[in-house]
Design a protein around this motif. Structure first.
Motif, PDB file in Angstrom:
ATOM      1  N   ARG A  51       0.885  -1.164  -0.034  1.00 50.52           N
ATOM      2  CA  ARG A  51      -0.024  -0.143   0.188  1.00 50.52           C
ATOM      3  C   ARG A  51       0.842   1.182  -0.084  1.00 50.52           C
ATOM      4  O   ARG A  51       0.502   2.366  -0.527  1.00 50.52           O
ATOM      5  N   LYS A  66      -3.938   0.053  -7.323  1.00 54.39           N
ATOM      6  CA  LYS A  66      -4.378  -1.293  -6.595  1.00 54.39           C
ATOM      7  C   LYS A  66      -3.604  -2.385  -6.173  1.00 54.39           C
ATOM      8  O   LYS A  66      -2.666  -2.844  -7.002  1.00 54.39           O
ATOM      9  N   ILE A  67      -4.038  -2.889  -4.999  1.00 53.11           N
ATOM     10  CA  ILE A  67      -3.326  -4.316  -5.015  1.00 53.11           C
ATOM     11  C   ILE A  67      -4.302  -5.343  -5.374  1.00 53.11           C
ATOM     12  O   ILE A  67      -5.554  -5.376  -5.305  1.00 53.11           O
ATOM     13  N   PHE A  68      -3.954  -6.456  -5.904  1.00 55.61           N
ATOM     14  CA  PHE A  68      -4.658  -7.374  -6.528  1.00 55.61           C
ATOM     15  C   PHE A  68      -4.407  -8.850  -5.951  1.00 55.61           C
ATOM     16  O   PHE A  68      -3.164  -9.207  -5.829  1.00 55.61           O
ATOM     17  N   GLN A  89      -7.948  -7.234  -3.960  1.00 50.76           N
ATOM     18  CA  GLN A  89      -8.087  -6.136  -3.142  1.00 50.76           C
ATOM     19  C   GLN A  89      -8.681  -6.704  -1.726  1.00 50.76           C
ATOM     20  O   GLN A  89      -8.568  -6.182  -0.487  1.00 50.76           O
ATOM     21  N   TYR A  90      -9.675  -7.911  -1.760  1.00 45.00           N
ATOM     22  CA  TYR A  90      -9.959  -8.499  -0.642  1.00 45.00           C
ATOM     23  C   TYR A  90     -10.228  -9.880  -1.063  1.00 45.00           C
ATOM     24  O   TYR A  90     -10.470 -10.363  -2.220  1.00 45.00           O
ATOM     25  N   ASP A 111      -9.272  -8.030   3.937  1.00 41.47           N
ATOM     26  CA  ASP A 111      -9.184  -6.961   3.087  1.00 41.47           C
ATOM     27  C   ASP A 111      -7.788  -6.268   3.081  1.00 41.47           C
ATOM     28  O   ASP A 111      -6.862  -6.041   3.969  1.00 41.47           O
ATOM     29  N   MET A 145      -6.812  -3.966   0.755  1.00 43.46           N
ATOM     30  CA  MET A 145      -6.607  -2.475   0.555  1.00 43.46           C
ATOM     31  C   MET A 145      -7.099  -1.676   1.631  1.00 43.46           C
ATOM     32  O   MET A 145      -6.688  -0.649   1.980  1.00 43.46           O
ATOM     33  N   ASN A 146      -8.054  -2.261   2.380  1.00 40.61           N
ATOM     34  CA  ASN A 146      -8.651  -1.428   3.434  1.00 40.61           C
ATOM     35  C   ASN A 146      -8.582  -2.399   4.911  1.00 40.61           C
ATOM     36  O   ASN A 146      -9.443  -2.897   5.275  1.00 40.61           O
ATOM     37  N   ASP A 165     -11.588  -6.820  -7.442  1.00 33.75           N
ATOM     38  CA  ASP A 165     -12.302  -5.560  -7.277  1.00 33.75           C
ATOM     39  C   ASP A 165     -13.506  -5.866  -6.914  1.00 33.75           C
ATOM     40  O   ASP A 165     -14.062  -7.221  -6.569  1.00 33.75           O
TER      41      ASP A 165
END
Length: 872
Positions: A680, A688-690, A692-693, A758, A760-761, A793
């Protein structure tokens, strides 16, 4: 003593105590100063001095001492000062013999250096000292899987197999074989059978330290430790009279794998006949067996069958020439490691193993079962002849048209004249079957009337198929009435036939061979996976260039394949945009960087390590008209390969970082959240990270198969012998490499979402989550299979349990089954208006499927925290 002498003594002792305290104080100060300067070696030496002088300080300095020890051990490890490293740990354990953290760390160093048995001992001790120590438990489970393979549980639960061996051993002992050697004793069960049958002397050898110690415990628990002599030796190292007093009259062994010879039974029996066994009993003579030697099993017959099987095919042959817009050139020949002519000098097991009765999609026999060979384990000359590796040929008519995907092999083990065990796909047995994938043919289609031709040999302890080919019926040669040794009449006829064959031994000399793991080939065949990534990456790259149409941009320099002349004709005022940077750090062979390169002005970096795989990726890039600089190999840009996650350039950040989140075994990768946190920080705005969750799904099932594969179920399958508590100490709570589509089980609930992970978050992650699951069927909950929905995504996701998946699934197996019940209310059936009243259903629930993410910043682990029944 005079008063003056007493005063002198007290004064002297006082001075000594004062000097000791001063030395302790100064050493503690020096240790702290060294820690601040990261001089861990000197700090460690000071702490050793303090703890030896002042044992009363052990508790107060424990944490700081541990930290110093671990940092100094890391430094010694990096300097390859291995002996010094272990000396430090031994000193530490003398001071803190019951410290689970130090025991666990010692085990980790031992395991990394290949000392699995010793590592297991330290992990085991750490778990015993603190049963809630998660890191030690995870380490022990990992080592347990490696030290005690899961087939031990399945084999010991096979009551038919155990009873058949017992009866054959009883027959041999009753006929006069009173001295017994058990080669590769494992848990010692065959030795127990021999002693129970009345053998006067029983010896057993086991090379694995873990299994040897386990066998010692088993023999002692069954009160036979004085009657069975266990040797921590390979049978080749047994000497007479050093280890056993004289030659024995009976050798019992089950050193056979799915391919019969893979555990070295031929070589070990040759040595046994030459050095450890009495001479064999003369044929057709009724003489006292006590004066002669024999082996159980007495002989074996190997069978084979050609099959069509989509599941085998997708793991060993790349089926498509184009994957998500990337052309795979014909010049690249992909093979799995089972391919005998891949050019590798190392000894590679020439087959994989499958439980064909549970293989997804099933299989179609293309030939009748045929006999490959027989072997007499009581014939020394026959064993020696087999070991010399002379090949032989077989031919078999095709009875059902289809695609030739594999030759499947099994055997019948003849223990004696009366007792046999079969590993056939149609038998319910603890063994799997050996699978020889067919690779390297230009055409795999066969039809009824064709002839499959094979060349076998025994080499490097394996039964190998050196060559697989088929002769089409159009050739006009009738092979149906010919001998199975491929005797085609005369030498010229044979040469002509072989010349017309499609054969795995031929190479066109122009192709580049690429040997991949079977899971990597399955990944290449996973079309939805690559299409999903292409769509998700395309959206991210488009969002970062909102004013441009990525597909139509002049990006020849970055890999679009736009004609160079067309590019030169453009206005000199047109500015070629800066590339977007994509990093693929997924493990193994991956074409995702090339897919990314086709999406626009992209500079894609691959983390592929093997040079031969890098060469193949370059060939694929060229075949797709990519300039060399479009795809680069990231590791060649790094000074330290352990720090893969870095900026692409000092002034640039990544647009996309692709991480591996799920292992092919069905578990979440270690340190995923740590990698995600670093990633991140390396993303440009909008990057983006792949994926994302990830969503974890699971359900409750009743599965006797999972119980039998995870632990020995009491003393009944082991015929009353007490083995379960000792082997079950090495059971693990999670079974991996499962295929839920064919797992024998009864679902007791519908799938439920258990956890969101997750990347990304991370603030959306919960350390613990309680889940209520509806029970849809009464039964015993024995396991909780789980799998993943991987969300690149919000719109694009992959299911690790679908039919195209290269991932397997996993399951938590409960220590104690949990009974659940669904209540059904049945109303009388009525036929008014042509309708019947349906059954009303009132389900129970299971509460607290407590999947917990422990130490989420360091490692990500899915654990069952608790599971209990909740009334409706």
């Amino acid at each position: 003593m005079s008063n003056s002498n007493a005063k002198f003594c007290h004064s002297h002792l006082g001075a000594q105590e004062a000097g000791r305290r001063e030395l302790i104080f100064r050493s503690l100060q020096s240790a702290q100063h060294c820690l601040e300067n990261q001089d861990y070696g000197t700090a460690y030496a000071h702490y050793l001095l303090v703890l030896n002088l002042a044992p009363e300080l052990k508790t107060s300095v424990k944490e700081t001492f541990q930290f110093t020890l671990f940092k100094w051990a890391e430094e010694l490890d990096s300097l390859a000062r291995i002996q010094d490293l272990f000396n430090c740990y031994e000193q530490a354990l003398e001071l803190y013999p019951n410290d689970e953290v130090i025991c666990n760390s010692m085990g980790e160093h031992l395991f990394r250096m290949g000392f699995g048995d010793e590592a297991a001992g330290y992990f085991h001790k750490a778990v015993k000292l603190n049963p809630d120590f998660a890191d030690a438990k995870e380490n022990f489970y990992r080592v347990a899987n490696w030290l005690v393979e899961r087939w031990h549980f399945i084999m010991l639960n096979d009551a038919k197999r155990n009873l058949t061996y017992l009866k054959a051993i009883e027959n041999a002992v009753c006929s006069g074989c009173k001295t017994v050697l058990d080669i590769g004793t494992g848990t010692g069960i065959l030795s127990l059978f021999a002693k129970k049958a009345g053998a006067s002397s029983v010896f057993a050898c086991e090379l694995s330290k873990t299994m040897y110690e386990l066998a010692c415990d088993v023999v002692a628990a069954n009160n036979m430790d004085r009657e069975i002599k266990l040797l921590h030796l390979k049978s080749f190292d047994i000497e007479i009279p050093k280890h056993i007093p004289e030659r024995v009259s009976l050798v019992v062994t089950e050193t056979v794998d799915a391919g019969l010879f893979g555990e070295g039974i031929v070589e070990s029996l040759i040595h046994a006949w030459e050095h450890l066994l009495l001479q064999p009993k003369p044929k057709n003579q009724d003489v006292n067996s006590n004066n002669y030697g024999q082996v159980i099993p007495a002989s074996a017959t190997v069978f084979g069958m050609a099959v069509e099987c989509k599941e085998i095919r997708r793991h060993h042959r790349v089926g498509a020439q184009e994957v998500a817009g990337v052309h795979l050139p014909h010049s690249v020949k992909f093979f799995s490691r089972m391919y005998a002519f891949a050019g590798s000098e190392e000894t590679v097991e020439p087959y994989t193993t499958e439980k064909l009765s549970r293989i997804p999609g099933g299989y179609v026999p293309l030939t009748e079962p045929f006999q490959v060979m027989t072997v007499d384990f009581n014939n020394l000359q026959e064993l020696k002849s087999l070991a010399h590796g002379k090949s032989w040929k077989l031919s078999q008519p095709v009875t059902e048209g289809g695609t030739l995907d594999a030759i499947v092999v099994w055997f019948v083990l003849q223990l004696d004249d009366e007792h046999a065990l079969s590993t056939s796909p149609s038998e319910e047995t603890c063994w799997e079957q050996a699978v020889y994938p067919v690779q390297g043919l230009s055409d795999y289609s066969v039809k009824a009337g064709d002839t499959v031709m094979m060349e076998f040999c025994c080499q490097d302890c394996y039964l190998k198929i050196q060559r697989i080919a088929f002769l089409t019926s159009e050739c006009g040669m009738d092979c149906s009435d010919r001998d199975d040794t491929l005797s085609l009449g005369n030498e010229a006829e044979l040469c002509n036939a072989l010349a017309s064959l499609q054969t795995t031994s031929k190479q066109d000399g122009k192709g580049q061979v690429c040997v991949l793991e079977s899971t990597e080939i399955a990944l290449l065949n996973n079309v939805p996976y690559h299409e999903c990534f292409r769509a998700a990456m395309g959206e991210v790259l488009s969002s970062l260039n909102p004013s441009k149409d990525l597909e139509s941009m002049d990006i020849d320099r970055y890999g679009s394949g736009v004609d160079l002349q067309e590019s030169q004709n453009k206005s000199s005022l047109d500015v070629v945009p800066d590339p977007l940077y994509v990093l693929d750090v997924s493990e193994g062979f991956s074409i995702l960087p090339i897919i990314a390169g086709k999406l626009g002005p992209v500079k894609a970096y691959s983390s592929i390590e093997k040079e031969e795989h890098q060469a193949v990726l370059n060939v694929i890039s060229e075949a797709n008209n990519f300039p060399k600089e479009t795809v680069e190999f990231w590791l060649s840009h790094l000074e330290d390969e352990n720090v893969v996650l870095q900026r692409p350039k000092s002034d640039k950040l990544w647009s996309i970082i692709i991480l591996d989140v799920i292992e092919t075994s069905g578990l979440i990768q270690e340190e995923v959240m740590e990698k995600a946190a670093i990633s991140r920080c390396l993303l440009q705005s909008g990057g983006k990270i792949f994926p994302q969750y990830v969503l974890v799904y699971g359900m409750l099932v009743e599965s006797q198969s999972l119980l039998l594969e995870s632990a020995v179920q009491g003393t009944e399958p082991t015929l009353g012998f007490n083995i379960a508590p000792f082997i079950n100490h090495f059971k693990v709570p999670v079974r991996v490499y499962l295929d839920l589509s064919t797992l024998p089980c009864v679902p007791l609930s519908k799938p439920a979402e258990l956890l969101r992970l997750d990347l990304m978050n991370p603030l959306l992650n919960n350390a613990s989550r309680e889940v209520k699951v509806q029970i849809c069927k009464s039964g015993q909950v024995t396991a909780i299979p789980f799998w993943y929905h991987i969300h690149l995504d919000e719109e694009h996701s992959l299911n690790t349990s679908d039919e195209f998946s290269h991932w397997k699934q996993a399951a938590v197996v409960l220590d104690e089954p949990l009974h659940v019940q669904g209540f059904y209310l049945t109303m009388p059936a009525r036929e008014e208006d042509g309708m019947c009243t349906e059954v009303a259903f009132h389900p129970h629930t299971i509460q607290a499927l407590g999947y917990v993410v422990n130490n989420i910043s360091k490692k990500t682990k899915t654990n069952i925290k608790s599971i209990f029944h909740c009334p409706p």
